[in-house]
Design a protein around this motif. Structure first.
Motif, mmCIF file in Angstrom:
data_model
loop_
_atom_site.group_PDB
_atom_site.id
_atom_site.type_symbol
_atom_site.label_atom_id
_atom_site.label_comp_id
_atom_site.label_asym_id
_atom_site.label_seq_id
_atom_site.Cartn_x
_atom_site.Cartn_y
_atom_site.Cartn_z
ATOM 1 N N ARG A 36 0.969 -1.282 0.042
ATOM 2 C CA ARG A 36 -0.025 -0.014 0.016
ATOM 3 C C ARG A 36 0.986 1.357 -0.042
ATOM 4 N NH1 ARG A 36 -4.563 2.849 -1.307
ATOM 5 N NH2 ARG A 36 -5.267 4.172 0.052
ATOM 6 N N LEU A 37 2.169 1.410 0.549
ATOM 7 C CA LEU A 37 3.043 2.401 1.002
ATOM 8 C C LEU A 37 3.234 3.259 -0.502
ATOM 9 C CD1 LEU A 37 4.823 1.317 4.202
ATOM 10 C CD2 LEU A 37 3.113 3.449 3.811
ATOM 11 N N PRO A 38 3.795 2.408 -1.319
ATOM 12 C CA PRO A 38 4.057 3.074 -2.813
ATOM 13 C C PRO A 38 2.735 3.588 -3.494
ATOM 14 C CG PRO A 38 4.913 0.713 -2.612
ATOM 15 C CD PRO A 38 4.151 0.978 -1.333
ATOM 16 N N VAL A 39 1.746 3.271 -3.106
ATOM 17 C CA VAL A 39 0.486 3.956 -3.825
ATOM 18 C C VAL A 39 0.308 5.294 -2.990
ATOM 19 C CG1 VAL A 39 -1.851 3.712 -3.859
ATOM 20 C CG2 VAL A 39 -0.651 1.623 -4.137
ATOM 21 N N LEU A 40 0.721 5.458 -2.041
ATOM 22 C CA LEU A 40 0.522 6.593 -0.839
ATOM 23 C C LEU A 40 1.529 7.520 -1.119
ATOM 24 C CD1 LEU A 40 -0.835 4.970 2.554
ATOM 25 C CD2 LEU A 40 -2.047 6.118 0.531
ATOM 26 N N GLY A 41 2.635 7.307 -1.904
ATOM 27 C CA GLY A 41 3.842 7.801 -2.077
ATOM 28 C C GLY A 41 4.657 8.188 -0.972
ATOM 29 N N SER A 42 4.818 7.356 0.227
ATOM 30 C CA SER A 42 5.585 7.796 1.494
ATOM 31 C C SER A 42 6.581 6.908 1.241
ATOM 32 C CB SER A 42 4.567 7.449 2.480
ATOM 33 O OG SER A 42 5.204 7.949 3.723
ATOM 34 N N ARG A 43 7.762 7.139 0.975
ATOM 35 C CA ARG A 43 9.346 6.658 0.995
ATOM 36 C C ARG A 43 9.648 6.352 2.432
ATOM 37 N NH1 ARG A 43 12.702 7.583 -4.532
ATOM 38 N NH2 ARG A 43 11.678 6.112 -5.830
ATOM 39 N N ARG A 44 9.352 7.443 3.121
ATOM 40 C CA ARG A 44 9.808 7.527 4.560
ATOM 41 C C ARG A 44 9.349 6.414 5.288
ATOM 42 N NH1 ARG A 44 8.533 9.921 9.820
ATOM 43 N NH2 ARG A 44 6.600 10.725 8.787
ATOM 44 N N GLU A 45 7.967 6.210 5.372
ATOM 45 C CA GLU A 45 7.425 5.197 6.137
ATOM 46 C C GLU A 45 7.591 3.769 5.352
ATOM 47 O OE1 GLU A 45 6.492 5.972 8.728
ATOM 48 O OE2 GLU A 45 5.828 7.799 8.891
#
Length: 245
Positions: A153-162
């Protein structure tokens, strides 16, 4: 800050004050669990351990109370950043108190709320908190499943830090449970690649330190460091030295 913010009707300052109190109680709760010396008489050691446990519980309960207040105030004032920070702190407090199911349920509820409101950054942070909660709940298989779901899910949200945070958590879960060292290495390499793309020296150092542990457990030499990695480690050491001054 909390009292001044409340008196001035400034919810941001009040939330900041509550979160500062929460962090202080969390730090104290971790200090309260210092083990007694093994050479002490058993009765004395048991008494000191019991008192330490009481101190831990009391500080964690105070942390939970402050974090809940910060979360409620953030909800009323519609301050997303405060709500995310309060969620992180509240989950930590619940985990210290052994409230594992409550910590996991809370994180899941917040994820759903942030997703419904299309708050991408907040959802990403909540996903990382959820993985952290599962990682500390003692079920490695379940925690790895939650981490894998979050990493999709995180790549979809664009949050590389998380994404770095969750990938490293997944690596640590796999390593500590000894269930799959290959998976631990795969997650760690993914975290390292993302950290380097982000240019975050602190993240890179954290991943490299984990990889050194992993290589030692497998019986290999530590990973060779590039000049960039050496600079990252030096940067981290310098920052730690400044904090101690």
């Amino acid at each position: 800050a909390m009292a001044a913010g409340k008196a001035a009707g400034d919810p941001v300052a009040e939330i900041a004050g509550l979160l500062c109190q929460t962090r202080l109680h969390l730090q104290r709760s971790k200090k309260s669990c210092t083990p007694s010396a093994e050479d002490e008489p058993r009765a004395l050691r048991e008494m000191k351990n019991a008192k330490a446990q009481e101190g831990l519980e009391e500080e964690a309960l105070h942390a939970e109370t402050c974090a809940r207040q910060a979360m409620e105030l953030s909800k009323r004032a519609n301050i997303c950043r405060g709500r995310v920070a309060a969620l992180d702190a509240l989950v930590q407090a619940l985990l210290i108190r052994g409230q594992f199911d409550a910590a996991k349920s809370l994180a899941e509820e917040e994820i759903q709320m942030f997703r419904a409101c299309r708050l991408r950054g907040a959802e990403a942070s909540a996903l990382a908190v959820e993985v952290f909660a599962h990682a500390n709940a003692g079920n490695a298989k379940e925690a790895l499943q939650v981490a894998a779901k979050a990493l999709r899910r995180l790549p979809v949200l664009g949050s590389r830090r998380e994404e770095v945070r969750v990938a490293l958590l997944a690596a640590e879960i796999a390593f500590d449970s000894s269930c799959d060292l290959d998976r631990a290495a795969k997650h760690a390499q993914h975290a390292l690649s993302l950290a380097r793309k982000r240019g975050d020296f602190a993240e890179e150092v954290d991943v490299l330190q984990f990889l050194a542990r992993l290589h030692a457990a497998i019986g290999l030499n530590p990973p060779r460091l590039s000049l960039r990695s050496e600079i990252a480690i030096q940067h981290s050491s310098d920052a730690a030295a400044k904090e101690q001054q």
